[in-house]
Design a protein around this motif. Structure first.
Motif, mmCIF file in Angstrom:
data_model
loop_
_atom_site.group_PDB
_atom_site.id
_atom_site.type_symbol
_atom_site.label_atom_id
_atom_site.label_comp_id
_atom_site.label_asym_id
_atom_site.label_seq_id
_atom_site.Cartn_x
_atom_site.Cartn_y
_atom_site.Cartn_z
ATOM 1 N N HIS A 1 0.909 12.266 -0.370
ATOM 2 C CA HIS A 1 1.181 11.169 0.560
ATOM 3 C C HIS A 1 2.391 10.345 0.112
ATOM 4 C CE1 HIS A 1 0.494 8.210 3.631
ATOM 5 N NE2 HIS A 1 0.509 7.237 2.722
ATOM 6 N N SER B 1 6.024 9.701 1.911
ATOM 7 C CA SER B 1 6.442 8.330 2.222
ATOM 8 C C SER B 1 7.740 7.945 1.525
ATOM 9 C CB SER B 1 5.349 7.345 1.793
ATOM 10 O OG SER B 1 4.086 7.766 2.247
ATOM 11 N N ARG C 1 5.130 -1.209 -2.168
ATOM 12 C CA ARG C 1 5.137 0.005 -1.339
ATOM 13 C C ARG C 1 4.371 1.132 -2.015
ATOM 14 N NH1 ARG C 1 10.719 1.936 1.174
ATOM 15 N NH2 ARG C 1 9.315 3.651 1.734
ATOM 16 N N ALA D 1 1.043 2.866 -0.547
ATOM 17 C CA ALA D 1 0.974 4.319 -0.326
ATOM 18 C C ALA D 1 -0.254 4.907 -1.010
ATOM 19 C CB ALA D 1 2.251 4.982 -0.834
#
Lengths: 424, 128, 504
Positions: A382, A386, A414, A418
């Motif tokens: 993931h 991202s 961030r 995530a």
């Protein structure tokens, strides 16, 4: 020109090469290209790499996405530094030699040891080189190495120790730190790292005491930036301090070239590997610099040399001293404190995510491991999707997260988001 | 010492070492030729007092800026004194190789070994 | 040629404070660096790093402003001689031009800012470049299996001798000796010891070739390896190389090729075809990595099939689907020699060089390197230089040649060192001096393919001038240089009382 030489053809110049050994075909390589075409092709290859400019990277584990100031690029790209050979003629190499002397001073200050050389290849091989020094010094049969030392360094030492018929005994970490090792009279050197591979700041003094009590040397592989804040290993009794210099003004370059630093106590000075610059005077009494203590080296002492090293990493070490001058006395401390604060923030932030736990609780400067049991694959996938590289995967469940001055609070948030998304 | 000099009262070894024999003791050093070939001596590591020297074997090194030379024992014996002043002033080996530039004193273990050493004339004849 | 005894530096580097170090320029409170904003909640430092683990006093780094740093190092740079400025015929070092394109390519963010632990799927360009360079070096050497990992030539040598050890051990043999010729670079004997072997030296015959009879005598089943440079450090190709290889292989030993002199033979002949098992390359010599005043370099190795299983890990490989990868699964490997994948930035430059020249260009480079060396030797002869500085071995040379200054020393009263120092006053870098060790007062000259005929002619004339000047007055050369930022330095004093860092 052929007539001057007195031969009829270029081929005649190779008369000593037996005819059956001559390659009777062109090399099986593509033909040459114009400058523009070469640029296009290699730029195309570069574009297929995901660099630290293309994603938010928390990769560390030995090399770090640090900011290299513009003046470093400007200075090290000067032809006068970029294109000379090793300074064999000191009268026309004063620039390089004086820079080496200044570099040695800065490394000596950071490590807390009086004698630095002018650079070795890089960090992990510097640990192996330090092992060779210890072997020459006391001729003992075993190294005791903390698993807090970079795995590439342990392996590099093992590769060489095999040839010396010496053993490398690994000491597993306990809650991220090196436990007191058992040191006996067969131990040549105890090897630790500061901070260690898992980011932890080690308590080195008790290890030094135990090693010295058994007559063993202590080698410490150090990350130079944290040394701005941490006690100098040399001041804690370590005999040899080495390390990876990439974070001192060198770029990542997919792992090299960077430089290794190497500093020792006064009593080990004559066993030092590599070049050393020294200050002296010229015929008119002017201050000048030369390569000195050269009788240690391979070109003079040959099979009895303290090392086989010849070409090292002078240009990268120059970047190192320029960078350290740019940071300056206060700047190094401010930078390290910034790393400590942002890393503490990241550590707390990630540890607050359900499913994420800290892999150890030791003090850290710029790097720490987290455990994401059973879900690390999903997290990595993931994050990559991202535009985030969350760190170096240590094992099935553990991730080593590095924070540099280029990673802002927004970047850290961030990353946390995530990971939360991947785990939710 | 600028000019070649090989005192008559010394015994010489082919590896450019000399011995001044005094009863069962001897003082050892390197010859004028050896120091001239080496150039300016910058470092000398003395052996430990009590170390055992074996004739024809290296017992220490002297270093110049760009050379290292083994120092070979002309006689066997035990080191009873080393020239401590050479640590700070190794150039004394160049300046006065037979006097202040001596290296070690030994107690000779096998006096008959001296018979194999050369006198000054014989040694000089071996030099290029 | 006028005699310069005025040794003042050019005006731009002769300022009064010329010999200040960056530390001398330090003043409390000055700085260049501004820290990025602290954008997280600040916690007490004692909570994060206990005071007992912290320094009591800061490292005494210089306190200087950016303009001072720039000026300091720019001025230092002007005290260096460099390849971009003048002729640099340093034997054995292959000081060929460093194309500017290579710096531009190496600095592309995709190369320069790629983290070494980036997952292979996100580093395909870098891995392909490394794989392609491996293929090219394998073809150039005639040995197909390449590891780029070693950091410099000496590191490659160490890898090579450890590979030899692993090879013998895999065959249940504990061999103890490694042979090198007496002409070898110092790195060879130092490597032998560092790899845990005993050194045995092989002599050189009257023609400058390895003494085959001596080799035959010393090649026993205790010998693990012969390390050879070919062309040798005398700049001579071993015409009996096939016989040498046979002798070495007959006793079960490996043959190691020191690639320092590869620049003579690219595309002309190949170490693998000569019978060598292991080769190292000096990418900072033959393949244009700028030498940086003492590095960085890189020392890849290429090996034969029988050595391949032992190569360092990881290896760069191409998978069946065409993707590139790092192969760590090499159970018989000698292991790592260093961190990560080697000096990638050097690989970029060397690969750019190989792509620029191609097959024909590489061969032409070697041909011109050999032609230039022979032309310069012939021109020195025409200038009368060889009367005082004869060729150590009067025959055609490869990419470099050795002169002996012994007659010059006796006839003109100047040593090779004096000649070298006087050349500095003429704006050329001296050749390598006092190596190889077996040639008295040796001068090892390697012009490389970079140089024009005019440069070579000029150099020959300069050497002749220096000798004529010495015939008149040897004191001039003995006191040289005069025009450099400093004159001859007290190296003995530096070694006796070492001052290795700034004293505060």
């Amino acid at each position: 020109m052929l007539a001057t030489v007195g031969v009829a053809s270029v081929d005649d110049l190779f008369a000593d090469v037996p005819s059956e050994l001559r390659l009777r075909r062109p090399l099986a390589l593509a033909e040459g290209m114009s400058e523009q075409e070469v640029f296009t092709e290699l730029a195309g290859l570069a574009a297929r790499n995901v660099s630290v400019e293309d994603e938010i990277s928390f990769l560390g584990a030995g090399m770090y996405d640090t900011y290299v100031p513009a003046l470093v690029d400007s200075i090290i790209s000067r032809s006068e530094f970029l294109t000379p050979y090793t300074p064999y003629q000191p009268e026309v190499s004063q620039g390089g030699l004086q820079a080496m002397f200044e570099y040695q001073t800065a490394i000596s200050e950071l490590t807390g040891l009086p004698v630095s050389n002018a650079s070795v290849y890089e960090g992990p091989s510097a640990v192996a080189a330090a092992g060779y020094l210890a072997k020459l010094h006391n001729g003992r049969s075993r190294f005791v190495v903390s698993e807090g030392v970079h795995p590439h360094a342990i392996e590099s030492l093992e590769t060489l120790a095999h040839g010396w018929e010496m053993e490398v005994e690994r000491v597993a970490l306990d809650n991220g730190a090196t436990p007191m090792p058992a040191v006996d009279e067969q131990v040549s050197a105890v090897v630790v790292a500061q901070p260690n591979f898992l980011g932890a700041v080690e308590r080195i003094e008790p290890i030094v005491e135990a090693a010295h009590a058994a007559g063993a040397l202590v080698i410490c592989a150090a990350d130079p930036i944290p040394l701005g804040l941490l006690q100098a290993p040399g001041a804690q009794g370590v005999d040899i301090v080495v390390g990876e210099g990439q974070t001192l003004g060198n770029r990542l370059d997919y792992g090299g070239p960077s430089f290794g630093f190497f500093a020792v106590t006064e009593s080990l000075m004559r066993r030092m590997p590599g070049r050393i610059a020294g200050r002296t005077r010229d015929l008119d009494g002017r201050t000048g610099y030369v390569l000195t203590l050269q009788t240690r080296e391979q070109h003079i002492r040959r099979e009895k040399a303290t090392s086989n090293i010849c070409t090292a990493q002078a240009l990268n070490a120059l970047a190192g001293i320029v960078y350290l001058s740019w940071l300056g006395r206060e700047g190094l401390i401010e930078l390290t404190e910034l790393l400590v604060q942002r890393t503490a923030y990241a550590r707390t932030r990630l540890a607050s995510i359900p499913g994420v736990e800290l892999a150890h609780h030791q003090p850290v400067v710029r790097e720490f491991p987290v455990r994401i049991t059973g879900r690390l694959d999903a997290v990595l996938e993931h994050c990559y999707a991202s535009g985030i590289n969350p760190g170096y995967r240590l094992s099935a469940d553990e991730l080593l997260v590095a924070i540099t001055e280029r990673r802002t609070r927004a970047d850290i948030d961030r990353l946390a988001t995530a990971i939360e998304e991947a785990l939710s | 010492m600028a000019d070649p000099n090989y005192p008559d009262d010394l015994k010489y070894h082919a590896e450019h070492d000399w011995a001044r024999i005094d009863g069962d003791e001897a003082t050892l050093g390197i010859t004028w030729y050896a120091q001239d070939t080496l150039g300016e001596v910058v470092f000398f590591t003395p052996p430990a007092v009590g170390a055992t020297l074996t004739k024809d074997e290296a017992y220490t090194e002297v270093e110049s800026v760009k050379a290292v030379s083994d120092v070979v024992a002309p006689l066997s014996g035990e080191v009873i004194e080393v020239n401590g002043s050479l640590g700070d002033n190794p150039q004394t080996i160049n300046e006065d190789p037979y006097g202040e530039g001596w290296l070690v004193r030994i107690r000779i273990s096998n006096p008959t070994e001296a018979d194999a050493l050369m006198d000054a004339a014989a040694y000089v004849a071996t030099l290029p | 040629m006028s005699v310069t005894t005025d040794r003042r530096s050019p005006w731009f580097i002769a300022a009064a404070d010329d010999d200040l170090t960056i530390f001398d320029r330090s003043r409390p409170g000055r700085r260049a660096f501004t820290a990025p904003t602290l954008d997280v909640p600040e916690r007490p430092l004692d909570e994060l790093i206990p005071a007992a683990l912290r320094r009591a006093t800061p490292a005494r780094l210089p306190e200087v402003s950016e303009p001072e740093i720039v000026r300091h190092y720019n001025r230092l740079s002007k005290r260096n001689f460099d390849l971009d400025t003048g002729f640099y015929p340093l034997g054995s070092c292959t000081m060929k031009h460093n194309p500017k394109l290579h710096e531009r390519i190496a600095a592309l963010p995709g190369h320069a800012r790629l983290h070494p632990l980036q997952r292979p799927a996100a580093a395909q360009g870098a891995l392909e470049l490394m794989w392609s360079l491996q293929q090219a070096l394998g073809e150039i050497s005639g040995l197909p299996h390449v590891s780029l990992q070693p950091s410099a030539g000496s590191h490659g040598e160490l890898a090579g001798v450890l590979l030899t050890r692993a090879f013998h051990e895999a065959h249940g043999q504990q061999r103890t000796k490694v042979l090198t010729p007496d002409t070898a670079h110092g790195t060879n004997p130092a490597t032998v010891t560092m790899a845990g072997y005993d050194l045995v030296k092989i002599g050189t015959d009257a023609a400058g070739n390895i003494d085959v009879a001596d080799l035959r005598e010393k090649a026993t089943d205790e010998v693990a390896c012969l390390m050879l440079t070919n062309p040798s450090t005398l700049g001579l190709f071993e015409p009996q190389i096939k016989e040498i290889a046979q002798i070495v292989h007959d006793v079960g030993a490996t043959l190691y090729y020191d690639g320092a002199n590869l620049n003579a033979i690219m595309g002309i002949c190949r170490p693998g075809d000569m019978g060598f098992d292991i080769v190292h390359f000096n990418l900072h010599k033959s393949f244009t990595q700028p030498h940086g005043g003492g590095g960085p370099g890189a020392g890849p190795i290429a090996v034969s099939d029988r050595i391949e299983p032992f190569l360092p890990r990881p290896q760069v490989v191409r998978r069946e689907d065409g993707s590139f990868d790092l192969d760590h699964d090499r159970p018989r490997s000698i292991g790592r020699l260093r961190g990560f994948q080697g000096n990638f930035g050097v690989f970029v430059r060397s690969y750019a060089y190989i792509r620029s020249l191609g097959a024909g260009g590489l061969r032409e480079a070697s041909e011109v390197a050999v032609l230039n060396a022979n032309y310069l030797l012939a021109r020195l002869r025409e200038e009368g230089v060889l009367e005082h500085l004869p060729a150590a071995y009067p025959r055609l040379c490869m990419h470099e040649f050795v002169l002996s200054g012994a007659p010059m020393k006796h006839e003109l009263g100047i040593r090779t060192l004096d000649l070298a120092k006087r050349l500095l006053d003429h704006g050329v870098h001296p050749p390598t001096v006092y190596f190889p060790l077996i040639v008295e007062e040796a001068l090892l000259i390697e012009p490389t393919e970079t140089e024009t005929r005019e440069t070579l002619d000029r150099f020959a004339a300069i050497v002749a001038d220096v000798l004529r000047e010495a015939a008149d007055d040897p004191e001039i050369a003995r006191g040289a240089p005069y025009s450099t930022p400093v004159r001859r330095l007290d190296e003995a004093g530096a070694a006796r009382q070492p001052v290795l860092r700034e004293q505060f």
